[in-house]
Design an enzyme around this catalytic site. Sequence first.
Site, PDB file in Angstrom:
ATOM      1  N   THR A  15       0.820  -1.210   0.000  1.00  0.00           N
ATOM      2  CA  THR A  15       0.000   0.000   0.000  1.00  0.00           C
ATOM      3  C   THR A  15       0.854   1.260   0.000  1.00  0.00           C
ATOM      4  O   THR A  15       0.657   2.165  -0.806  1.00  0.00           O
ATOM      5  CB  THR A  15      -0.890  -0.003   1.256  1.00  0.00           C
ATOM      6  OG1 THR A  15      -1.623  -1.229   1.263  1.00  0.00           O
ATOM      7  CG2 THR A  15      -1.859   1.156   1.253  1.00  0.00           C
ATOM      8  N   ARG A  47       8.615  -8.855  -3.633  1.00  0.00           N
ATOM      9  CA  ARG A  47       8.796 -10.307  -3.769  1.00  0.00           C
ATOM     10  C   ARG A  47       8.268 -10.823  -5.099  1.00  0.00           C
ATOM     11  O   ARG A  47       8.892 -11.628  -5.751  1.00  0.00           O
ATOM     12  CB  ARG A  47       8.111 -11.040  -2.599  1.00  0.00           C
ATOM     13  CG  ARG A  47       9.067 -11.301  -1.451  1.00  0.00           C
ATOM     14  CD  ARG A  47       8.345 -11.835  -0.236  1.00  0.00           C
ATOM     15  NE  ARG A  47       7.407 -10.832   0.287  1.00  0.00           N
ATOM     16  CZ  ARG A  47       6.879 -10.862   1.499  1.00  0.00           C
ATOM     17  NH1 ARG A  47       7.168 -11.851   2.322  1.00  0.00           N
ATOM     18  NH2 ARG A  47       6.063  -9.925   1.908  1.00  0.00           N
ATOM     19  N   VAL A 135       5.973   7.031  12.410  1.00  0.00           N
ATOM     20  CA  VAL A 135       5.217   7.439  13.595  1.00  0.00           C
ATOM     21  C   VAL A 135       4.029   8.306  13.189  1.00  0.00           C
ATOM     22  O   VAL A 135       4.194   9.344  12.543  1.00  0.00           O
ATOM     23  CB  VAL A 135       6.114   8.234  14.572  1.00  0.00           C
ATOM     24  CG1 VAL A 135       5.322   8.645  15.809  1.00  0.00           C
ATOM     25  CG2 VAL A 135       7.335   7.414  14.978  1.00  0.00           C
ATOM     26  N   ILE A 139       0.944  12.568   9.968  1.00  0.00           N
ATOM     27  CA  ILE A 139       1.221  13.725  10.821  1.00  0.00           C
ATOM     28  C   ILE A 139       2.720  13.983  10.843  1.00  0.00           C
ATOM     29  O   ILE A 139       3.488  13.089  11.194  1.00  0.00           O
ATOM     30  CB  ILE A 139       0.744  13.479  12.267  1.00  0.00           C
ATOM     31  CG1 ILE A 139      -0.735  13.091  12.299  1.00  0.00           C
ATOM     32  CG2 ILE A 139       1.004  14.707  13.132  1.00  0.00           C
ATOM     33  CD1 ILE A 139      -1.224  12.688  13.702  1.00  0.00           C
ATOM     34  N   LYS A 208       6.570   3.198  18.338  1.00  0.00           N
ATOM     35  CA  LYS A 208       6.488   4.617  17.955  1.00  0.00           C
ATOM     36  C   LYS A 208       6.845   5.507  19.147  1.00  0.00           C
ATOM     37  O   LYS A 208       7.593   6.480  19.009  1.00  0.00           O
ATOM     38  CB  LYS A 208       5.075   4.924  17.446  1.00  0.00           C
ATOM     39  CG  LYS A 208       4.754   4.198  16.144  1.00  0.00           C
ATOM     40  CD  LYS A 208       3.259   4.229  15.824  1.00  0.00           C
ATOM     41  CE  LYS A 208       2.958   3.513  14.513  1.00  0.00           C
ATOM     42  NZ  LYS A 208       1.521   3.270  14.305  1.00  0.00           N
ATOM     43  N   GLY A 305      -2.568   4.336   6.166  1.00  0.00           N
ATOM     44  CA  GLY A 305      -3.195   4.400   4.854  1.00  0.00           C
ATOM     45  C   GLY A 305      -2.222   4.836   3.779  1.00  0.00           C
ATOM     46  O   GLY A 305      -1.181   5.424   4.055  1.00  0.00           O
TER      47      GLY A 305
END
Lengths: 432, 432
Positions: A15, A47, A135, A139, A208, A305
């Site tokens: 993703t 892969r 992290v 943001i 994180k 995401g």
Amino acid sequence: MSAAPLRIGLAGLGTVGIGVVKIVQRHADLIAARAGRPVVITAVSARDPKKNRDADLSGYAWETDPVALAKRPDVDVFVEVMGGHDGPAKAATEAAIAAGKDVVTANKALLAHHGQALALAAEAAGHVIRFEAAVAGGIPVIKALTEGLAGNKMRRVMGVMNGTCNYILTRMQSAGLPYETVFEEARQLGYLEADPNLDVGGIDAGHKLSLLSSIAFGTQVAFDAVELEGIGNVSIDDIRLADEMGYRIKLLGVAQMTGRGLEQRMTPCLVPAASPLGQLQGGTNMVVLEGDSVGQIVLRGPGAGEGPTASAVMGDVIDLARGLRLPTFGQPAATLAAAVPARSANPTPWYLRMTLLDKPGALAKIATALGDAGVSIDQMRQINSHDAEDDDAIVLFVTHKAAPADVAHAMSSFAATGVLVGAPVAIRIEEV
Amino acid sequence: MSAAPLRIGLAGLGTVGIGVVKIVQRHADLIAARAGRPVVITAVSARDPKKNRDADLSGYAWETDPVALAKRPDVDVFVEVMGGHDGPAKAATEAAIAAGKDVVTANKALLAHHGQALALAAEAAGHVIRFEAAVAGGIPVIKALTEGLAGNKMRRVMGVMNGTCNYILTRMQSAGLPYETVFEEARQLGYLEADPNLDVGGIDAGHKLSLLSSIAFGTQVAFDAVELEGIGNVSIDDIRLADEMGYRIKLLGVAQMTGRGLEQRMTPCLVPAASPLGQLQGGTNMVVLEGDSVGQIVLRGPGAGEGPTASAVMGDVIDLARGLRLPTFGQPAATLAAAVPARSANPTPWYLRMTLLDKPGALAKIATALGDAGVSIDQMRQINSHDAEDDDAIVLFVTHKAAPADVAHAMSSFAATGVLVGAPVAIRIEEV
């Protein structure tokens, strides 16, 4: 645009990797204008080269081995978005550093376990590792902490940094569903890591937090010293009872430097429902940075995401294209102090939930155990629940402010009373 | 620490300047560790050297003329925290650039009026101007936008960026006091600029918005194109009525690039009371950054004050000490496009408040004027107020979504009805 392009070698085409490809392709002109030079992808690795992916990869050289990618002479920056704290991600990152590349990574596990060694190696070679995407997703919190607030002695860093846990907790709250049901929903939605304990066990969020701690307090990453507790013991009863008292339950990380050493904990907490943390819904992340001059800064945004994570990766890449270079943890890794871990000691109110046998004097025994441990009771309620069998009673205590050690002592002394069914639950109440 | 120190010349010893002195003195070791070299103040300037100030300035050379300070050979970075968009601040900043210094400034007015010329001059000389402290106080929003989100095409930038206006509006709300009373309170608390219209007229916030727009959309600063409306017409009735409908009134800035050009407005808006913007109290600022990949990032923190503003100044200074250098507005000033201003056109609901004469058919005339302008009414209420004289009626409309031009047309047509007392008030409702 006459300056030489910055050339990315992109390891990982999941993703996030595909998100990076899309940004580089869609915004070539915009990025060149901002970076002062073009940013291009020259080679990629994954892969399975034949897998159908949502992007045109035909212009890039292919490597099936990320280590080979990391060593390519036509790569300036090795972008690692494969994940995993050992194996190929580690080997390829080490190879990239050895080959004289800068590294941009989204891999919190890798850095939480090997960040100090990797930073030392990169800095010895005159290269940098950046990890904004590791992290709190989109943001720009690593940048805010490392650069924007660099004039501050940091007091405390807090955050809700695992979107999956926050999804589960807010969904339990809003739909009134038990943990197991929502956990299964999250699995089917693809929100969970292959090893779900990384999420619900608090490990990912702990990774994180340990990275933020290192920057904030100038200490070597000390993930093993994070007090870690996942959300698996948070029941729908807890969610409901917290709600009735005006609280929400969040998996909250807190790190602060004390006279006793560095406290780091990632545990479920009750926070006021009306507070910014309490209102955080679904997969959104929130990080709170407290410095001696700036006071409190709160950053909120998508924690995961394709788009948000790729945005963070590209922020780091564009920094490098612009020639903005600084040590991984904000100061040279060789100057980071070894962290002296300290257990959290600040007294706070606590929420205690337990199931008592239907025996005369059961409640008195628990109350006595609490009193003997120095924990005084503010509120007590007995509740009905479908989770309690027969005539067993679920009992809830809210304590006055009590030191974590005293609460732990009380909890461990409950067993000897012989009146408890199962394990008691203690959740800190943070008035953030 | 063998590297040469970075030497600051500090122009302005008001609240922010003294804050900078305190950080440099208190955190010398911390800053040297992070910057890789010491950061020192070599010389300062202010109008009155004899004034009693809350810091030890004995180690610094004194200049009464900031231009002389800017030219000193023992200064690497000229830090301008005097304020004012012309006069000494401008002259000294120009002198610093001409003398080959980097500049760190907290001066939004200066940059809103002269940012393009100053950036061109600095970039021609190979030097940089940084201005984190000019926007949203301690929040590292310039860094987040310029660097952290540099991989995004920005969609929209929004914010509450004048703490004094937000203080006035939230105090009116919480204490039920009229504008004039709270304005006077704010004056006595020292919250207002010498020219209060800079605050309550929305000018200061408009300056800040125009700087964010430039970075976000790659356009030359266009402060004159900001649609500007202050909070002076917001009455306690408006605050109360908004509250009853679940809204708060905020001085909200919005900038977005549209097919018609760049929209920038800084105007009072109704926002949902439960939204993050609606919950913003007192002098706190909030900036919302929306990018095509990252989605929405929200930053909250103190918008002014000694510590927060000095923290932002020092973030920029430490960037320079670390060798992190980039163009003032994120890309070379010579590549910034001239902004094509566009009036805001997005239809939203509107809150309209007016006082009607006690005449038969008055309300019908207003309703007809609204209908003729294409503005349809969602809710109408007549209210009692001590502000209305005799039998005049205060009437409130909430419209369905209507284009700003249609609302403006309706408002201008009210005069011809001959039934209005005073000027009507129109406030946009933003469902942020």
